[in-house]
Enzyme design. Sequence first.
Site, mmCIF file in Angstrom:
data_model
loop_
_atom_site.group_PDB
_atom_site.id
_atom_site.type_symbol
_atom_site.label_atom_id
_atom_site.label_comp_id
_atom_site.label_asym_id
_atom_site.label_seq_id
_atom_site.Cartn_x
_atom_site.Cartn_y
_atom_site.Cartn_z
ATOM 1 N N SER A 160 -42.155 64.914 -19.112
ATOM 2 C CA SER A 160 -41.381 65.513 -20.199
ATOM 3 C C SER A 160 -42.197 66.515 -21.011
ATOM 4 O O SER A 160 -43.435 66.473 -21.042
ATOM 5 C CB SER A 160 -40.848 64.414 -21.124
ATOM 6 O OG SER A 160 -40.091 63.484 -20.385
HETATM 7 N N1 SAM Z 1 -42.047 59.480 -19.104
HETATM 8 C C1 SAM Z 1 -42.400 60.112 -17.879
HETATM 9 C C2 SAM Z 1 -43.722 60.844 -17.953
HETATM 10 O O1 SAM Z 1 -44.364 60.834 -19.014
HETATM 11 O O2 SAM Z 1 -44.114 61.405 -16.937
HETATM 12 C C3 SAM Z 1 -41.322 61.030 -17.395
HETATM 13 C C4 SAM Z 1 -40.223 60.282 -16.795
HETATM 14 S S1 SAM Z 1 -39.140 61.205 -15.785
HETATM 15 C C5 SAM Z 1 -38.407 62.334 -16.866
HETATM 16 C C6 SAM Z 1 -37.886 59.957 -15.546
HETATM 17 C C7 SAM Z 1 -38.322 58.831 -14.660
HETATM 18 O O3 SAM Z 1 -37.302 57.815 -14.698
HETATM 19 C C8 SAM Z 1 -38.449 59.212 -13.179
HETATM 20 O O4 SAM Z 1 -39.739 58.901 -12.741
HETATM 21 C C9 SAM Z 1 -37.390 58.357 -12.491
HETATM 22 O O5 SAM Z 1 -37.759 57.944 -11.194
HETATM 23 C C10 SAM Z 1 -37.265 57.195 -13.446
HETATM 24 N N2 SAM Z 1 -36.022 56.416 -13.354
HETATM 25 C C11 SAM Z 1 -34.752 56.847 -13.130
HETATM 26 N N3 SAM Z 1 -33.896 55.811 -13.131
HETATM 27 C C12 SAM Z 1 -34.650 54.703 -13.357
HETATM 28 C C13 SAM Z 1 -34.348 53.314 -13.468
HETATM 29 N N4 SAM Z 1 -33.107 52.827 -13.353
HETATM 30 N N5 SAM Z 1 -35.353 52.447 -13.696
HETATM 31 C C14 SAM Z 1 -36.634 52.889 -13.818
HETATM 32 N N6 SAM Z 1 -36.977 54.180 -13.721
HETATM 33 C C15 SAM Z 1 -36.000 55.081 -13.488
#
Ligand code: SAM
Length: 232
Positions: free
Chosen positions: A81
């Site tokens: 993000s």
């Molecule tokens: N906070 C992270 C960082 O600092 O890099 C960025 C996260 S990214 C925008 C969103 C993440 O949510 C992705 O890695 C995706 O695989 C994960 N995600 C999506 N659905 C999910 C779920 N149901 N449970 C856990 N993770 C999930």
Amino acid sequence: MVGIGPHDGDRTLTPKRQTTDPNQTARLEMVRYQIAARGIQDKRVLDAMAKVPRERFIPERFQEQAFADRALPIAEGQTISQPFMVASMTAQLQIQPHHRILEIGTGSGYQTTILSRLAREVVTIERIGSLQKKAREMLATLNVSNVTFQVGDGTAGWVEHAPYDGIIVTAGAPTIPDPLVEQLTDGGVLVLPVGGEKEQVLILVTRKRNKIVRKKLFPCRFVKLIGQHGWQ
Ligand code: SAM
């Protein structure tokens, strides 16, 4: 910092304290111009953003943009993000040093590392195993020891470790997942993007006894939260 005194004359100015971290200036500028200048004043959050080496979480081919005011691609079609978004969501949680925080969407582990500096304990869930493995390895190299990792669908939370003082969801949900609200402490807060597949609004949910208060913060764009209580 530049050392200059009354007798310095026209001597070449040299830094008082040499830093061995070549990215420190870039991180401090990121904090000053992208985060503090937009109204985030929480000193602990600003300090964590200044200290955690964002560049270590950014893929090699995007290193030049490591401190840019935007989200960047990581592996598996996911993103790390935008710095302002990380700081903003973290500030909304109002984390105290004794708090236990749940993060849904570990991704690169950058947000996790910021949370780990502010809370007593962080529990983080990622649905993609390879991302979780890489994040876990990175946090180990940074000597972060108060994070528990889980691979799976975070939309159901993680009941075994509940309740949580704060929950942060870093992927966009179609609706607020009920299990997450149920796993908040009395007074706990949940921050998450809610809306369509491409655009959402950041929502702050506060639980006070059995009363749930929802507040809309600002528009945002996140990758999809995929799971039982998210997108199918
Ligand atoms: N906070 C992270 C960082 O600092 O890099 C960025 C996260 S990214 C925008 C969103 C993440 O949510 C992705 O890695 C995706 O695989 C994960 N995600 C999506 N659905 C999910 C779920 N149901 N449970 C856990 N993770 C999930």
